[in-house]
Every structure is written in C-alpha cells, then in structure tokens.
Scaffold this motif. Structure first.
Motif, PDB file in Angstrom:
ATOM      1  N   SER A   5       0.653   8.514  -5.037  1.00 48.73           N
ATOM      2  CA  SER A   5       1.200   7.424  -5.421  1.00 48.73           C
ATOM      3  C   SER A   5       2.575   7.511  -6.107  1.00 48.73           C
ATOM      4  O   SER A   5       2.924   8.602  -6.494  1.00 48.73           O
ATOM      5  N   GLU A  25       3.866   6.640  -9.083  1.00 46.31           N
ATOM      6  CA  GLU A  25       3.860   7.194 -10.348  1.00 46.31           C
ATOM      7  C   GLU A  25       3.727   8.744 -10.545  1.00 46.31           C
ATOM      8  O   GLU A  25       4.379   9.255 -11.053  1.00 46.31           O
ATOM      9  N   VAL A  26       2.744   9.128  -9.645  1.00 49.27           N
ATOM     10  CA  VAL A  26       2.651  10.478  -9.565  1.00 49.27           C
ATOM     11  C   VAL A  26       3.487  11.226  -9.014  1.00 49.27           C
ATOM     12  O   VAL A  26       3.991  12.193  -9.524  1.00 49.27           O
ATOM     13  N   GLN A  58       5.974  11.103 -19.622  1.00 49.85           N
ATOM     14  CA  GLN A  58       6.193  10.469 -18.355  1.00 49.85           C
ATOM     15  C   GLN A  58       7.390   9.373 -18.494  1.00 49.85           C
ATOM     16  O   GLN A  58       8.103   9.138 -17.339  1.00 49.85           O
ATOM     17  N   ILE A  71       0.927  -1.143  -0.060  1.00 57.75           N
ATOM     18  CA  ILE A  71      -0.013  -0.069  -0.086  1.00 57.75           C
ATOM     19  C   ILE A  71       1.007   1.243   0.010  1.00 57.75           C
ATOM     20  O   ILE A  71       0.524   2.322  -0.463  1.00 57.75           O
ATOM     21  N   ILE A 130       0.999   3.038  -2.893  1.00 52.47           N
ATOM     22  CA  ILE A 130       0.019   3.594  -3.622  1.00 52.47           C
ATOM     23  C   ILE A 130      -0.422   4.715  -2.696  1.00 52.47           C
ATOM     24  O   ILE A 130      -0.911   5.956  -3.571  1.00 52.47           O
ATOM     25  N   GLY A 131      -0.548   4.792  -1.501  1.00 55.98           N
ATOM     26  CA  GLY A 131      -1.014   5.853  -0.348  1.00 55.98           C
ATOM     27  C   GLY A 131       0.094   7.013  -0.393  1.00 55.98           C
ATOM     28  O   GLY A 131       1.253   7.018  -0.974  1.00 55.98           O
ATOM     29  N   GLU A 132      -0.641   8.004   0.038  1.00 57.77           N
ATOM     30  CA  GLU A 132       0.559   9.113   0.543  1.00 57.77           C
ATOM     31  C   GLU A 132       1.017   9.695  -0.752  1.00 57.77           C
ATOM     32  O   GLU A 132       1.889  10.227  -0.888  1.00 57.77           O
TER      33      GLU A 132
HETATM   34  C1  LIG Z   1      -5.554   0.986   3.208  1.00 49.93           C
HETATM   35  C2  LIG Z   1      -5.801   2.498   2.535  1.00 49.93           C
HETATM   36  C3  LIG Z   1      -5.649   3.579   3.536  1.00 49.93           C
HETATM   37  C4  LIG Z   1      -5.888   4.899   2.952  1.00 49.93           C
HETATM   38  N1  LIG Z   1      -5.924   6.025   3.700  1.00 49.93           N
HETATM   39  C5  LIG Z   1      -5.974   7.342   3.514  1.00 49.93           C
HETATM   40  C6  LIG Z   1      -5.949   8.474   4.372  1.00 49.93           C
HETATM   41  O1  LIG Z   1      -5.916   8.092   5.483  1.00 49.93           O
HETATM   42  N2  LIG Z   1      -6.264   9.606   3.833  1.00 49.93           N
HETATM   43  C7  LIG Z   1      -6.312   9.679   2.436  1.00 49.93           C
HETATM   44  O2  LIG Z   1      -6.410  11.049   1.995  1.00 49.93           O
HETATM   45  N3  LIG Z   1      -6.393   8.574   1.469  1.00 49.93           N
HETATM   46  C8  LIG Z   1      -6.232   7.439   2.144  1.00 49.93           C
HETATM   47  N4  LIG Z   1      -6.506   6.490   1.117  1.00 49.93           N
HETATM   48  C9  LIG Z   1      -6.476   6.756  -0.396  1.00 49.93           C
HETATM   49  C10 LIG Z   1      -4.967   6.783  -0.925  1.00 49.93           C
HETATM   50  O3  LIG Z   1      -4.571   7.776  -0.784  1.00 49.93           O
HETATM   51  C11 LIG Z   1      -5.339   6.644  -2.280  1.00 49.93           C
HETATM   52  O4  LIG Z   1      -5.718   5.254  -2.746  1.00 49.93           O
HETATM   53  C12 LIG Z   1      -4.132   6.955  -3.320  1.00 49.93           C
HETATM   54  O5  LIG Z   1      -4.047   8.280  -3.049  1.00 49.93           O
HETATM   55  C13 LIG Z   1      -4.335   6.599  -4.748  1.00 49.93           C
HETATM   56  O6  LIG Z   1      -5.472   7.134  -5.427  1.00 49.93           O
HETATM   57  P1  LIG Z   1      -6.497   6.082  -5.978  1.00 49.93           P
HETATM   58  O7  LIG Z   1      -6.715   4.851  -5.191  1.00 49.93           O
HETATM   59  O8  LIG Z   1      -7.787   6.890  -6.211  1.00 49.93           O
HETATM   60  O9  LIG Z   1      -5.789   5.595  -7.336  1.00 49.93           O
HETATM   61  P2  LIG Z   1      -5.825   6.478  -8.751  1.00 49.93           P
HETATM   62  O10 LIG Z   1      -5.551   7.910  -8.566  1.00 49.93           O
HETATM   63  O11 LIG Z   1      -7.034   5.946  -9.597  1.00 49.93           O
HETATM   64  O12 LIG Z   1      -4.536   5.832  -9.364  1.00 49.93           O
HETATM   65  C14 LIG Z   1      -4.512   4.461  -9.735  1.00 49.93           C
HETATM   66  C15 LIG Z   1      -3.152   4.020 -10.479  1.00 49.93           C
HETATM   67  O13 LIG Z   1      -3.018   4.953 -11.559  1.00 49.93           O
HETATM   68  C16 LIG Z   1      -1.736   5.808 -11.420  1.00 49.93           C
HETATM   69  N5  LIG Z   1      -1.893   7.255 -11.636  1.00 49.93           N
HETATM   70  C17 LIG Z   1      -3.041   7.893 -11.404  1.00 49.93           C
HETATM   71  N6  LIG Z   1      -2.918   9.230 -11.909  1.00 49.93           N
HETATM   72  C18 LIG Z   1      -1.450   9.060 -12.473  1.00 49.93           C
HETATM   73  C19 LIG Z   1      -0.675   9.997 -13.591  1.00 49.93           C
HETATM   74  N7  LIG Z   1      -0.984  11.143 -13.914  1.00 49.93           N
HETATM   75  N8  LIG Z   1       0.254   9.504 -14.032  1.00 49.93           N
HETATM   76  C20 LIG Z   1       0.791   8.230 -13.842  1.00 49.93           C
HETATM   77  N9  LIG Z   1      -0.014   7.300 -13.161  1.00 49.93           N
HETATM   78  C21 LIG Z   1      -1.220   7.636 -12.579  1.00 49.93           C
HETATM   79  C22 LIG Z   1      -1.678   5.701  -9.944  1.00 49.93           C
HETATM   80  O14 LIG Z   1      -0.182   5.600  -9.877  1.00 49.93           O
HETATM   81  C23 LIG Z   1      -2.114   4.293  -9.505  1.00 49.93           C
HETATM   82  O15 LIG Z   1      -1.349   3.274  -9.540  1.00 49.93           O
HETATM   83  C24 LIG Z   1      -6.169   4.972   1.719  1.00 49.93           C
HETATM   84  C25 LIG Z   1      -5.994   4.149   0.617  1.00 49.93           C
HETATM   85  C26 LIG Z   1      -6.109   2.738   1.296  1.00 49.93           C
HETATM   86  C27 LIG Z   1      -6.153   1.560   0.414  1.00 49.93           C
END
Ligand SMILES: Cc1cc2nc3c(=O)[nH]c(=O)nc-3n(C[C@H](O)[C@H](O)[C@H](O)COP(=O)(O)OP(=O)(O)OC[C@H]3O[C@@H](n4cnc5c(N)ncnc54)[C@H](O)[C@@H]3O)c2cc1C
Length: 263
Positions: free
Chosen positions: A79, A81-82, A174, A72, A75-77
């Motif tokens: 992602s 890639e971003v 990218q 995780i 992905i979190g904090e």
């Molecule tokens: C267990 C858990 C706890 C969490 N706790 C919190 C919390 O406390 N506070 C909070 O705010 N959030 C929380 N989250 C949310 C977390 O921050 C998001 O899951 C994370 O920011 C990624 O966003 P998303 O899941 O919408 O994925 P998306 O933004 O849909 O991304 C999906 C994939 O596409 C890639 N991607 C997206 N945009 C781009 C780009 N421009 N260029 C290249 N690749 C890209 C990403 O890297 C990722 O691999 C939590 C998530 C989980 C699973």
C-alpha cells in the motif's frame, strides 16, 4: 495530466534501465515509481471523471471502471502509505548509520575507531557543503539542472537535520517520513524528466525539429515539481503535526486510555 504522464513515462524508463543495466539495488526507485505513478494515475482518472460530469457515473461510460481499477493500485502490491514510510526509512538508513557510527566511536579512546568516525564525519560534511552538479547537455536545461542540484543539497540538509533532531524515534514519525519521501519522489521524478527532455532536445536539435507538445508538458512538470519539493521541505519545520496528533488521539480515545492506566 500531460505533464504527469510525461514524468511517469520518464521514471519508468529510468527505473527499467537500472534493471536492464544489471544494477542490483533498485528497491527505492521501484517503490518511488509505484507510489508516484499510482497516485498520479488516480488524480488523472478522477479529474477525467469530473470533466465528464454526471455522464461519467453511468454504466455505459468506461470511466467508472477506470476509477475503480485505478484505485486498487494505491492499495495493492504494497500500500502507498507503507511504501511511503519504506522510501523514507530505507533512504535515511545510510546517513543514519553514519551518524550513529560517528556518535558511537567518537567517545572511544582507540585511535583506529576515532579515525573511522573522523572519516564518516568528513563524508557527511562534504555532502553538507557541496552542491552536486546535475549534468545536462542542452543549454535550455542548465537553469533547471542547477536548481535541482541546490534542491538535492537542501534535501540532504533537511534529512540530516531530521536525524539529528529526532534520532531513533524518527522511525515511528510517519508525518516526517511522508514529507521526506514526497521530496525524494519529486527529486527523482524531476531528475528523470530532465534526463528524458535533455535527450529529446538534443535529438530534435540534430533533426531540426521544433518544440513539441511533450516538451511544453515537461517544462510544466519541472516547475510544479520544484515547487512541491520546496513545500515538502518547508513543511518539515512548519506544520500542524501537533494539532493533528492531538486530534487523532482525542478522537481515538488514546488520552482517555492513558489516563485510565495512569501512565
Ligand atoms: C482486487 C485485489 C487483488 C489482490 N490481489 C492480490 C494478489 O494477487 N496477491 C497478493 O498477495 N495480494 C493481493 N491482494 C491483497 C492486497 O495486496 C492487500 O489488499 C494490500 O496489501 C493491503 O493489505 P490489506 O488489504 O490487508 O490492508 P491493511 O494492511 O489492513 O491496510 C489498510 C489501510 O491501512 C494502511 N496501513 C497499513 N499499515 C500501515 C502502516 N504501517 N502505516 C501506515 N498505514 C498503514 C494501508 O495503507 C491501508 O490504507 C489483492 C487485493 C485486492 C483488493
């Protein structure tokens, strides 16, 4: 794993010290620390899982949970890639603005504007000519320090070249951004490792201690990191990006939709 852990600790120490010393701008360092450490943590846990074989898969082993917990972080904090794009784009903003300033003002007839462009040009030129000195105290690290200085110079050259070649469209490229960010992260990691290693060698020399396991790991890290920096910079000009993008476009049907729209 030991080599990566040494680097992860060194980068955390340096980044935390930037905050403790009251620096106001540490966003690139914190982003590099986040991406680098979460990727290497994943590699370490994944390798550990593999070493334990089939037994790692069963619920009485903590490795399954570790694997899921480590995943995780990528992905979190923000992602990875971003953040990778963020590292490259924020890092290139300074030189990009300087180039733009040179380009915008060099045509203007006013003397003050031309002087400004000349100043910005000189700054770029001196960075392009001079190999920066990386200061280390311990004799053993001099060769690595001078290799790092030369790589910083090569990195600067590669970034300038990318900005001149691609101009504004680089903001959307990218694959290019990733290589620049990888080289930047490895340069940062190697800098932090040399700093920590230098301090440990200086202290151990004073106490009469011999080489520790950690210092062997530091040596391995620097060797591998230098190789990765060279690879990332080389791949900027020698890669399969065209074929990769053609495949992605073909699979995602972009080509079909383009021809349907007639554009
Ligand atoms: C267990 C858990 C706890 C969490 N706790 C919190 C919390 O406390 N506070 C909070 O705010 N959030 C929380 N989250 C949310 C977390 O921050 C998001 O899951 C994370 O920011 C990624 O966003 P998303 O899941 O919408 O994925 P998306 O933004 O849909 O991304 C999906 C994939 O596409 C890639 N991607 C997206 N945009 C781009 C780009 N421009 N260029 C290249 N690749 C890209 C990403 O890297 C990722 O691999 C939590 C998530 C989980 C699973």
């Amino acid at each position: 794993m030991a080599a990566d852990v040494y680097a992860m600790e060194a980068m955390t120490q340096v980044t935390a010290s930037l905050i403790d010393r009251g620096f106001e701008d540490y966003m690139i360092e914190t982003a590099m620390l986040k991406v680098f450490t979460t990727e290497r943590l994943w590699d370490a846990v994944n390798d550990c899982f593999q070493i334990h074989g089939g037994s790692a898969y069963f619920d009485d082993s903590p490795l399954g949970r570790m694997l899921r917990d480590a995943r995780i972080n990528q992905i979190g904090e923000g992602s990875n890639e971003v953040l990778t794009s963020f590292i490259a784009l924020v890092g290139m903003r300074g030189p990009g603005m300087e180039f733009k300033e040179i380009l915008d003002t060099v045509m203007k007839p006013w003397r003050a504007e031309r002087n400004k462009a000349f100043g910005a040009g000189l700054k770029r030129l001196s960075a392009a000519v001079k190999v920066p000195e990386v200061p280390v105290r311990h004799e053993q690290l001099r060769s690595y320090a001078s290799q790092l200085g030369r790589l910083v110079w090569r990195f600067n050259f590669a970034v300038n070249k990318a900005l001149i070649t691609y101009r504004e469209p680089v903001m959307d490229m990218q694959l290019i951004q990733e290589r620049i960010a990888v080289a930047a992260m490895e340069l940062f990691a190697t800098t932090c490792v040399l700093s920590r290693w230098d301090s440990e060698l200086t202290k151990s020399g004073r106490n009469g201690h011999s080489v520790t396991t950690e210092q062997v790991a530091a040596d391995l890290f620097v060797r591998r990191s230098i190789r990765k920096i060279k690879e990332a910079l080389r791949d900027l000009g020698d890669n399969d990006d065209r074929a990769l993008l053609a495949t992605a476009n073909a699979v995602l049907g972009q080509r079909a939709s383009i021809s349907r729209n007639g554009s």
